[in-house]
Design an enzyme around this catalytic site. Structure first.
Site, PDB file in Angstrom:
ATOM      1  N   CYS A   5       0.830  -1.211   0.000  1.00 35.59           N
ATOM      2  CA  CYS A   5       0.000   0.000   0.000  1.00 35.59           C
ATOM      3  C   CYS A   5       0.862   1.259   0.000  1.00 35.59           C
ATOM      4  O   CYS A   5       1.638   1.485   0.933  1.00 35.59           O
ATOM      5  CB  CYS A   5      -0.909  -0.025   1.228  1.00 35.59           C
ATOM      6  SG  CYS A   5      -1.773   1.514   1.550  1.00 35.59           S
ATOM      7  N   CYS A   8       0.360   3.436   3.100  1.00 33.48           N
ATOM      8  CA  CYS A   8       0.996   2.825   4.271  1.00 33.48           C
ATOM      9  C   CYS A   8       2.504   3.074   4.252  1.00 33.48           C
ATOM     10  O   CYS A   8       3.110   3.351   5.287  1.00 33.48           O
ATOM     11  CB  CYS A   8       0.728   1.327   4.312  1.00 33.48           C
ATOM     12  SG  CYS A   8      -1.017   0.892   4.463  1.00 33.48           S
TER      13      CYS A   8
END
Length: 146
Positions: A5, A8
């Site tokens: 991600c 993230c």
């Protein structure tokens, strides 16, 4: 979080800086990889990554503020978490509903693993794997129906 991600990955440096303050703030700071723990996606209703929760005395609050080390520290030290309504007991991670959702997520990962085993390791065509799961579904429905 998930390692693939981009959001993230962008949060990770700030989160690690914040984690260094955990002992001073007297809190535990952690991260969980939802690809390693798929049941948590269901248990916490993870719809976007990264998702941050604050837990105190069994109450869970979803953090949706700014994502800098300073903001995280202020959230804890100034007790800003008190202004956020806790997650309803119906949707709390230890509720029956969320435990059931977690089990469904884990089941889906098990089915995915079995599909990969059937198609990649054994060499069954994809349609054959689908047929195996269709027959298993029909058979389990028949057994449960009886």
């Amino acid at each position: 979080y998930a390692p693939w991600c981009p959001a993230c990955q962008n949060l990770q440096p700030e989160w690690e800086k914040f984690a260094e303050w955990g002992e001073d703030l007297e809190v535990n700071i952690a991260k969980v990889d939802v690809t390693e723990q798929p049941g948590l996606s269901g248990r916490f209703i993870i719809t976007a990554l990264p998702t941050i929760y604050h837990c105190k005395d069994g109450e869970f609050r979803r953090y949706q503020g700014a994502r800098t080390k300073t903001d995280f520290i202020n959230f804890i030290s100034d007790q800003e978490w008190k202004s956020i309504e806790p997650v309803s007991s119906w949707f709390g991670p230890s509720s029956f509903l969320m435990s059931s959702m977690s089990t469904l997520f884990q089941l889906s990962m098990w089915i995915r693993h079995c599909h990969g085993y059937l198609t990649e390791d054994i060499g069954i065509p994809v349609w054959g794997s689908y047929a195996v799961f269709a027959l298993a579904t029909l058979f389990s429905g028949l057994i449960l129906g009886l």
